[in-house]
Design an enzyme around this catalytic site. Structure first.
Site, PDB file in Angstrom:
ATOM      1  N   ASP A 382       7.858  -8.757   0.693  1.00 35.92           N
ATOM      2  CA  ASP A 382       7.790  -8.083  -0.510  1.00 35.92           C
ATOM      3  C   ASP A 382       6.492  -8.439  -1.268  1.00 35.92           C
ATOM      4  OD1 ASP A 382       9.312  -6.093  -2.521  1.00 35.92           O
ATOM      5  OD2 ASP A 382       8.370  -7.801  -3.776  1.00 35.92           O
ATOM      6  N   LEU A 383       5.592  -7.658  -1.771  1.00 40.25           N
ATOM      7  CA  LEU A 383       4.550  -8.066  -2.530  1.00 40.25           C
ATOM      8  C   LEU A 383       4.919  -8.595  -3.757  1.00 40.25           C
ATOM      9  CD1 LEU A 383       1.824  -5.367  -1.628  1.00 40.25           C
ATOM     10  CD2 LEU A 383       2.095  -7.324  -0.681  1.00 40.25           C
ATOM     11  N   ASP A 425       6.705  -1.656  -1.929  1.00 35.98           N
ATOM     12  CA  ASP A 425       5.877  -2.772  -1.207  1.00 35.98           C
ATOM     13  C   ASP A 425       6.682  -3.589  -0.456  1.00 35.98           C
ATOM     14  OD1 ASP A 425       7.361  -3.536  -3.315  1.00 35.98           O
ATOM     15  OD2 ASP A 425       5.550  -4.961  -4.404  1.00 35.98           O
TER      16      ASP A 425
END
Length: 775
Positions: A382-383, A425
């Protein structure tokens, strides 16, 4: 007339056809030698015989199947007319000549022409022999009619049987298959009456003026047209049946190979030809063809052009085009199905496998791992802080970042690994037959790829990500393994940016407790069970209370919950906006009591989230709070730890709120990033120096100097400075002696307290300053 072969000749078939041709030509030579020149007078039968044979031969009936076809011609009716009006040798000569002209003027292959010449002359000679044998010397008698009928049967049998043998040799099938097939009985039923029409013409010619033969033209033309209509009608019906069946089947064919195979089979059935090809080149001379588009390439369905009574070359080509259209529709359906399936199993933005296909592959990988004793790992990525990219640069730029990231992730993994996008994301990498070294190496590659940054609207944007790793166990299914990797990723988020955490059972329990707490917090916010505590802010020089910071408090099952914990839960679960609304409403209500005691001299500061600033209704909520506070000053504090994004939405909202008389403060100043750069752009009035900068100012010269610099920066920008975290008298002394900070806040002065405690503190503060309470 003779048959039309449906494919290229075999050597045995060629020999048979040539033998038949030789027999016919021999009979013609014998007939020609026996014709006396005086017999070839310019009589009506001699003049009209050949033209009539050529015309009537154009209207045969076809009896055929996929292995070949037999044309049953009705030109033998002209033979009967000639045999009953001319000398036998002359009649057979005229007949033979008509057969030669008929075949030489067609566009059939020369082998077909040769066979047709041979069988036509031979059948004519047989019919002549039967007629002369049965009729005797009498004419115009019932016996002559019987003789004509028997001659017609003999002609038909010779023609039909010889043609059937030829087709059988060519196709390698039994003769009986071609003798007894659909249309045979109809051909017999039509043939004999047609030939008796020739005998009728002979009777009229012998007994009546020649011009009366014109009366027979009407029934002759009618019968020929009707025969052609029946033949063409049957052929069209058969074609429609084939096309309909092909169209129905095309909707069920599973793949391109099946469509191509069905196309060849259906075209053979449609044309009654075996030699049909699907190739990349268009049809050449003496060929017909139709273009077939399968989406990726263009093919040509090609067959040999054949002149047949049952159809025309144009009709054959139109039929092929119709069949090609059916195939093209089938290809289009398959392409649409493939695209639909692809879209259903792949992310439309990055074209990576989606959650569904990841779970399928994960299930398959676990099955293989159990069978082979290998291990499966799932990396959940996950960004960190991706949402501000969309907010600042727009969703198009955010999408471009995700597409670029997907490409980088694929370049970091092994060929056997699967990279999937789970949404937003969030990405996942499935490792089959992996070990910890491989997973760690891939994660390091991913971090390195992210650190390179991406260009967004001409600016280099640095990225980071948090990840969780889950190793497949004996009891794990695909969903449980994905859930474990997700939990590990959230644990990594809690530990800081760029972290990776391997799942442990304790993480699962902690996450479950957090989810339960999130549900309870949601109920508490809905029931307005959130409390507010106030920590006074005092003037550095005088020690007087000038304001108070409102702090959210929550008791879960009777026990206080750490604000960092439940506010973090509110951020993660999306409750932060609703929580902020509750705090503003309570502050607005409490402000009345504070105003009654101290007037407008004591303002209230409220912490807000960056997400609240982007909420469409936030400006209205602040306006309602300002109105309810009745002139008391409201300050909104936004923490620098969250990151402050200068997108147009945030700036516009802050300016709208500032125009209401509300001040903005940057909380935790000095521990974030780009601090100085955004102070000039944001409508900020106050900076609150983080407690970490004041913690050691009474013991460390560098800390003292740093704090002095920060306060000078704030003053130079015309901002008020509040120093947080003052817990010792020595800190306060250094602050007063060595900095110009106007305000301080900390446990040394006041701890957070409920509203009654704040009111008591303000009352005591005013009394100590010799000020009377506001009435």
């Amino acid at each position: 007339m003779p048959r039309v072969p449906a494919h290229l000749r075999t050597s045995a078939g060629w020999l048979f056809d040539m033998a038949v041709c030789c027999v016919g030509l021999t009979l013609f030579a014998v007939t020609l030698a026996g014709v006396h020149p005086d017999g070839l007078s310019f009589s009506l039968p001699v003049l009209l015989g050949v033209p009539l044979i050529v015309v009537v031969a154009r209207f045969p009936m076809v009896v055929d199947n996929r292995d070949g076809g037999i044309e049953v011609g009705f030109d033998s009716s002209i033979l009967m007319f000639l045999l009953c009006t001319l000398d036998p040798e002359v009649a057979l000569f005229i007949w033979s000549l008509g057969v030669l002209v008929t075949q030489l003027t067609t566009s059939k292959r020369w082998t077909s022409k040769a066979f047709n010449i041979g069988v036509g002359i031979t059948a004519g000679a047989v019919a002549e022999g039967v007629l002369l044998l049965v009729r005797g010397d009498g004419t115009g008698t019932p016996r002559e009619l019987v003789a004509v009928m028997l001659a017609a049967v003999a002609y038909f049998a010779t023609d039909y049987v010889t043609s059937a043998v030829s087709v059988a040799i060519d196709s390698g099938t039994g003769v009986r298959r071609h003798l007894w097939q659909r249309g045979t009985l109809l051909a017999v039923a039509c043939f004999v009456p047609f030939d008796t029409l020739g005998y009728l013409a002979a009777v009229v010619y012998r007994s009546e003026p020649a011009w009366t033969l014109i009366l027979l033209a009407v029934p002759l033309v009618t019968l020929l047209i009707a025969t052609r209509a029946v033949t063409r009608g049957r052929e069209n019906a058969r074609r429609l049946t084939v096309l309909f069946a092909a169209a129905v089947r095309a909707q069920t064919l599973p793949d391109r190979e099946a469509v191509l195979e069905a196309l060849i089979d259906d075209s053979r059935e449609l044309l009654h030809l075996k030699r049909v090809a699907l190739r990349s080149t268009p049809p050449g001379r003496l060929e017909i063809g139709a273009e077939v588009n399968d989406g990726d390439a263009t093919h040509w369905l090609v067959a040999r052009a054949m002149e047949r009574a049952r159809s025309t070359i144009a009709a054959d080509e139109e039929a092929l085009k119709a069949l090609a259209a059916v195939a093209s529709d089938a290809f289009a359906r398959l392409a649409l199905t493939e695209e639909t399936v692809h879209l259903a199993r792949h992310d439309p933005l990055t074209d990576l496998p989606n959650r569904g296909i990841l779970l399928d592959r994960l299930t398959h990988a676990q099955t293989l791992a159990r069978r082979h004793g290998s291990r499966v790992a799932l990396l959940f990525i996950d960004l960190d802080g991706f949402k501000p990219v969309n907010d600042r640069y727009g969703h198009a730029a955010g999408d471009a970042v995700l597409v670029g990231l997907a490409s980088r992730l694929q370049s970091c993994v092994r060929e056997a690994d699967t990279v999937a996008r789970l949404g937003g994301d969030e990405f996942a990498v499935l490792f089959e037959d992996a070990d910890a070294v491989v997973v760690e190496l891939v994660w390091e590659r991913i971090l390195s790829a992210l650190e390179q940054g991406v260009a967004v609207t001409g600016q280099l944007l640095r990225l980071s990500a948090s990840a969780g790793i889950a190793w497949g166990g004996a009891d794990d299914n695909a969903e449980s393994l994905l859930r474990k990797a997700d939990l590990a990723m959230y644990e990594a988020k809690a530990r800081g940016k760029g972290a990776v955490v391997v799942y442990e059972d304790s993480i699962g329990r902690s996450r479950l407790d957090r989810l339960i707490m999130a549900d309870d917090l949601r109920r508490a916010v809905a029931n307005r069970e959130i409390e507010v505590a106030y920590q006074p802010i005092v003037a550095t020089g005088t020690g007087r209370i000038v304001g108070a910071e409102a702090l959210a408090r929550w008791r879960h099952n009777g026990s206080p919950v750490s604000p960092e914990l439940f506010i973090g839960i509110a951020e993660d679960s999306g409750l932060i906006v609703e929580l902020g609304e509750v705090i503003l409403a309570k502050v607005a209500a409490d402000a009345a009591a504070l105003r009654a005691l101290a007037g407008s001299s004591v303002g209230i500061a409220v912490n807000i989230s960056a997400r609240q600033l982007r909420s469409p209704g936030f400006v209205d909520s602040v306006a309602a709070t300002v109105k309810a506070m009745g002139g008391s000053e409201l300050t909104l504090e936004i923490t620098e730890r969250q990151g402050i994004d200068l997108d147009t939405v945030v700036l516009e909202r802050m300016r709208e709120i500032s125009s209401l008389g509300v001040r903005f403060a940057i909380d935790d100043f000095g521990v974030g990033f780009s601090s100085i750069s955004y102070l000039a752009d944001l409508p900020v009035h106050v900076i609150k120096v983080d407690a970490s900068l004041s913690q050691f100012i009474d013991a460390d010269e560098r800390s003292k100097a740093l704090l002095r610099s920060v306060t000078l920066i704030g003053q130079s920008l015309g901002l008020e400075v509040v120093v947080e975290g003052i817990e010792r008298q020595t800190q306060l002394d250094v602050l007063r002696e060595h900095t110009d900070a106007q305000y301080v806040q900390g446990y040394l002065l006041y701890r957070p307290m409920p509203l009654p405690g704040l009111l008591a503190a303000v009352r005591d503060d005013r009394a100590a300053a010799g000020l009377a309470p506001v009435s």
